[in-house]
Design a protein around this motif. Sequence first.
Motif, PDB file in Angstrom:
ATOM      1  N   MET A   1      39.652 -14.215  11.267  1.00  0.00           N
ATOM      2  CA  MET A   1      38.335 -13.671  11.529  1.00  0.00           C
ATOM      3  C   MET A   1      37.642 -13.377  10.196  1.00  0.00           C
ATOM      4  SD  MET A   1      37.281 -10.356  13.767  1.00  0.00           S
ATOM      5  CE  MET A   1      37.034  -9.014  12.639  1.00  0.00           C
ATOM      6  N   VAL A   2      36.409 -13.855  10.026  1.00  0.00           N
ATOM      7  CA  VAL A   2      35.634 -13.605   8.818  1.00  0.00           C
ATOM      8  C   VAL A   2      34.877 -12.294   8.986  1.00  0.00           C
ATOM      9  CG1 VAL A   2      33.747 -14.431   7.382  1.00  0.00           C
ATOM     10  CG2 VAL A   2      35.397 -16.051   8.327  1.00  0.00           C
ATOM     11  N   VAL A   3      35.019 -11.406   8.019  1.00  0.00           N
ATOM     12  CA  VAL A   3      34.303 -10.137   8.043  1.00  0.00           C
ATOM     13  C   VAL A   3      33.028 -10.301   7.220  1.00  0.00           C
ATOM     14  CG1 VAL A   3      34.392  -7.695   7.443  1.00  0.00           C
ATOM     15  CG2 VAL A   3      36.447  -8.853   8.272  1.00  0.00           C
ATOM     16  N   VAL A   4      31.898  -9.955   7.822  1.00  0.00           N
ATOM     17  CA  VAL A   4      30.615 -10.061   7.144  1.00  0.00           C
ATOM     18  C   VAL A   4      30.267  -8.692   6.574  1.00  0.00           C
ATOM     19  CG1 VAL A   4      28.172 -10.563   7.464  1.00  0.00           C
ATOM     20  CG2 VAL A   4      29.884 -11.875   8.721  1.00  0.00           C
ATOM     21  N   PRO A   5      29.997  -8.617   5.268  1.00  0.00           N
ATOM     22  CA  PRO A   5      29.635  -7.324   4.678  1.00  0.00           C
ATOM     23  C   PRO A   5      28.361  -6.764   5.308  1.00  0.00           C
ATOM     24  CG  PRO A   5      30.123  -8.923   2.958  1.00  0.00           C
ATOM     25  CD  PRO A   5      30.050  -9.674   4.266  1.00  0.00           C
ATOM     26  N   GLU A   6      28.404  -5.508   5.680  1.00  0.00           N
ATOM     27  CA  GLU A   6      27.237  -4.868   6.284  1.00  0.00           C
ATOM     28  C   GLU A   6      26.329  -4.236   5.227  1.00  0.00           C
ATOM     29  OE1 GLU A   6      28.148  -3.174  10.448  1.00  0.00           O
ATOM     30  OE2 GLU A   6      29.951  -2.818   9.245  1.00  0.00           O
ATOM     31  N   ILE A   7      26.898  -3.908   4.071  1.00  0.00           N
ATOM     32  CA  ILE A   7      26.154  -3.252   2.992  1.00  0.00           C
ATOM     33  C   ILE A   7      26.007  -4.237   1.834  1.00  0.00           C
ATOM     34  CG2 ILE A   7      26.130  -1.313   1.366  1.00  0.00           C
ATOM     35  CD1 ILE A   7      28.232   0.015   3.318  1.00  0.00           C
ATOM     36  N   PHE A   8      24.780  -4.464   1.398  1.00  0.00           N
ATOM     37  CA  PHE A   8      24.517  -5.352   0.262  1.00  0.00           C
ATOM     38  C   PHE A   8      24.025  -4.495  -0.896  1.00  0.00           C
ATOM     39  CE2 PHE A   8      22.271  -8.142  -2.524  1.00  0.00           C
ATOM     40  CZ  PHE A   8      22.878  -9.384  -2.401  1.00  0.00           C
ATOM     41  N   LEU A   9      24.692  -4.596  -2.055  1.00  0.00           N
ATOM     42  CA  LEU A   9      24.279  -3.847  -3.250  1.00  0.00           C
ATOM     43  C   LEU A   9      23.384  -4.731  -4.107  1.00  0.00           C
ATOM     44  CD1 LEU A   9      27.588  -2.063  -4.310  1.00  0.00           C
ATOM     45  CD2 LEU A   9      25.714  -1.166  -2.925  1.00  0.00           C
ATOM     46  N   ASN A  10      22.157  -4.290  -4.324  1.00  0.00           N
ATOM     47  CA  ASN A  10      21.171  -4.985  -5.147  1.00  0.00           C
ATOM     48  C   ASN A  10      20.992  -4.152  -6.414  1.00  0.00           C
ATOM     49  OD1 ASN A  10      18.052  -4.698  -5.862  1.00  0.00           O
ATOM     50  ND2 ASN A  10      18.349  -6.786  -5.166  1.00  0.00           N
ATOM     51  N   TYR A  11      21.160  -4.800  -7.580  1.00  0.00           N
ATOM     52  CA  TYR A  11      21.067  -4.033  -8.838  1.00  0.00           C
ATOM     53  C   TYR A  11      20.778  -4.957 -10.014  1.00  0.00           C
ATOM     54  CZ  TYR A  11      25.778  -5.849  -9.523  1.00  0.00           C
ATOM     55  OH  TYR A  11      26.854  -6.684  -9.660  1.00  0.00           O
ATOM     56  N   ARG A  12      20.226  -4.379 -11.052  1.00  0.00           N
ATOM     57  CA  ARG A  12      20.002  -5.077 -12.323  1.00  0.00           C
ATOM     58  C   ARG A  12      21.201  -4.791 -13.226  1.00  0.00           C
ATOM     59  NH1 ARG A  12      15.384  -7.219 -12.727  1.00  0.00           N
ATOM     60  NH2 ARG A  12      13.560  -6.504 -11.630  1.00  0.00           N
ATOM     61  N   GLN A  13      21.369  -5.594 -14.254  1.00  0.00           N
ATOM     62  CA  GLN A  13      22.495  -5.404 -15.182  1.00  0.00           C
ATOM     63  C   GLN A  13      22.594  -3.978 -15.738  1.00  0.00           C
ATOM     64  OE1 GLN A  13      24.696  -7.973 -14.264  1.00  0.00           O
ATOM     65  NE2 GLN A  13      25.470  -6.920 -16.028  1.00  0.00           N
ATOM     66  N   PRO A  14      21.469  -3.328 -16.109  1.00  0.00           N
ATOM     67  CA  PRO A  14      21.632  -1.951 -16.617  1.00  0.00           C
ATOM     68  C   PRO A  14      22.246  -0.992 -15.596  1.00  0.00           C
ATOM     69  CG  PRO A  14      19.490  -2.807 -17.233  1.00  0.00           C
ATOM     70  CD  PRO A  14      20.096  -3.799 -16.265  1.00  0.00           C
ATOM     71  N   GLU A  15      22.164  -1.328 -14.314  1.00  0.00           N
ATOM     72  CA  GLU A  15      22.752  -0.481 -13.268  1.00  0.00           C
ATOM     73  C   GLU A  15      24.107  -1.001 -12.797  1.00  0.00           C
ATOM     74  OE1 GLU A  15      19.169   0.468 -14.185  1.00  0.00           O
ATOM     75  OE2 GLU A  15      19.124  -1.286 -12.895  1.00  0.00           O
ATOM     76  N   ALA A  16      24.676  -1.972 -13.507  1.00  0.00           N
ATOM     77  CA  ALA A  16      25.961  -2.551 -13.098  1.00  0.00           C
ATOM     78  C   ALA A  16      27.062  -1.493 -13.034  1.00  0.00           C
ATOM     79  CB  ALA A  16      26.361  -3.690 -14.033  1.00  0.00           C
ATOM     80  N   TYR A  17      27.045  -0.540 -13.974  1.00  0.00           N
ATOM     81  CA  TYR A  17      28.056   0.533 -13.962  1.00  0.00           C
ATOM     82  C   TYR A  17      27.964   1.343 -12.672  1.00  0.00           C
ATOM     83  CZ  TYR A  17      24.460   4.016 -14.719  1.00  0.00           C
ATOM     84  OH  TYR A  17      23.362   4.812 -14.548  1.00  0.00           O
ATOM     85  N   ALA A  59      23.533  -8.955   6.350  1.00  0.00           N
ATOM     86  CA  ALA A  59      23.706  -7.533   6.035  1.00  0.00           C
ATOM     87  C   ALA A  59      22.955  -6.663   7.043  1.00  0.00           C
ATOM     88  CB  ALA A  59      23.213  -7.248   4.621  1.00  0.00           C
ATOM     89  N   ARG A  60      23.408  -5.442   7.173  1.00  0.00           N
ATOM     90  CA  ARG A  60      22.740  -4.457   8.033  1.00  0.00           C
ATOM     91  C   ARG A  60      21.865  -3.514   7.216  1.00  0.00           C
ATOM     92  NH1 ARG A  60      23.330  -7.672  11.393  1.00  0.00           N
ATOM     93  NH2 ARG A  60      25.139  -7.844  12.696  1.00  0.00           N
ATOM     94  N   VAL A  61      22.099  -3.480   5.889  1.00  0.00           N
ATOM     95  CA  VAL A  61      21.316  -2.620   5.000  1.00  0.00           C
ATOM     96  C   VAL A  61      21.477  -3.127   3.568  1.00  0.00           C
ATOM     97  CG1 VAL A  61      23.204  -0.944   4.678  1.00  0.00           C
ATOM     98  CG2 VAL A  61      20.827  -0.219   4.335  1.00  0.00           C
ATOM     99  N   MET A  62      20.403  -2.994   2.780  1.00  0.00           N
ATOM    100  CA  MET A  62      20.471  -3.311   1.355  1.00  0.00           C
ATOM    101  C   MET A  62      20.203  -2.028   0.579  1.00  0.00           C
ATOM    102  SD  MET A  62      18.196  -5.840  -1.096  1.00  0.00           S
ATOM    103  CE  MET A  62      19.010  -7.354  -0.583  1.00  0.00           C
ATOM    104  N   LEU A  63      21.160  -1.677  -0.275  1.00  0.00           N
ATOM    105  CA  LEU A  63      20.967  -0.547  -1.183  1.00  0.00           C
ATOM    106  C   LEU A  63      20.402  -1.098  -2.486  1.00  0.00           C
ATOM    107  CD1 LEU A  63      24.296   1.446  -0.624  1.00  0.00           C
ATOM    108  CD2 LEU A  63      22.087   1.707   0.540  1.00  0.00           C
ATOM    109  N   VAL A  64      19.220  -0.647  -2.864  1.00  0.00           N
ATOM    110  CA  VAL A  64      18.540  -1.103  -4.079  1.00  0.00           C
ATOM    111  C   VAL A  64      18.763  -0.042  -5.147  1.00  0.00           C
ATOM    112  CG1 VAL A  64      16.350  -1.837  -5.100  1.00  0.00           C
ATOM    113  CG2 VAL A  64      16.809  -2.282  -2.662  1.00  0.00           C
ATOM    114  N   LEU A  65      19.688  -0.308  -6.069  1.00  0.00           N
ATOM    115  CA  LEU A  65      20.009   0.657  -7.117  1.00  0.00           C
ATOM    116  C   LEU A  65      18.939   0.613  -8.200  1.00  0.00           C
ATOM    117  CD1 LEU A  65      22.696   0.142  -5.583  1.00  0.00           C
ATOM    118  CD2 LEU A  65      23.837   0.798  -7.680  1.00  0.00           C
ATOM    119  N   ILE A  66      18.347   1.774  -8.464  1.00  0.00           N
ATOM    120  CA  ILE A  66      17.204   1.840  -9.370  1.00  0.00           C
ATOM    121  C   ILE A  66      17.497   2.823 -10.498  1.00  0.00           C
ATOM    122  CG2 ILE A  66      14.757   2.438  -9.541  1.00  0.00           C
ATOM    123  CD1 ILE A  66      14.527   1.537  -6.578  1.00  0.00           C
ATOM    124  N   GLY A  67      17.568   2.268 -11.706  1.00  0.00           N
ATOM    125  CA  GLY A  67      17.806   3.066 -12.899  1.00  0.00           C
ATOM    126  C   GLY A  67      16.529   3.308 -13.675  1.00  0.00           C
TER     127      GLY A  67
END
Length: 166
Positions: A1-17, A59-67
């Motif tokens: 069974m393939v599990v599909v990620p529900e949470i997608f992390l969106n970020y720029r390189q400065p927010e990689a940490y 995905a069910r949600v995208m988290l947009v990481l903003i630095g």
Amino acid sequence: MVVVPEIFLNYRQPEAYAALALDDRLSRIFGADSVFRASRSIALGRSFDSAILEAIANARVMLVLIGPTWARQLRSRVDASGSRKLGWVEREIVTARDHEVPLVPVLMSNVRLLEKNLPDAFKELARLQYLRFGYRTADQDAMAIARSLMDLVPTLKPRRSVSLED
């Protein structure tokens, strides 16, 4: 069974940490298969483009990481003619919108996201309810994010061994 990620992390390189730290914590809570972070989630030899676009579509949600430099970097992608050059971060956000995936801004520490600092196509992000994620409060913030995500995405469940109680 393939599990599909529900949470997608969106970020720029400065927010990689921060993406790495949040991915680590959310993966411990929901399982690594529930969270998509490109550098961890794309299989060797798989097309980067298709893997990302497929993950967003499912995905069910995208988290947009903003630095602190996020808005400035976004504005800098507008050339002298006023045309936009979409980088991957912007393309991911537009794709999520196209697939009606909810966008949740996650502001790093003391960052403020002001509509006046964003190109027109992205002003909506400043009007969305946001969450916070700080380096010094990473564990508490990740737990708060996890609880908020479970409210937003009812199918998202913690692994049995994890308690989200205060």
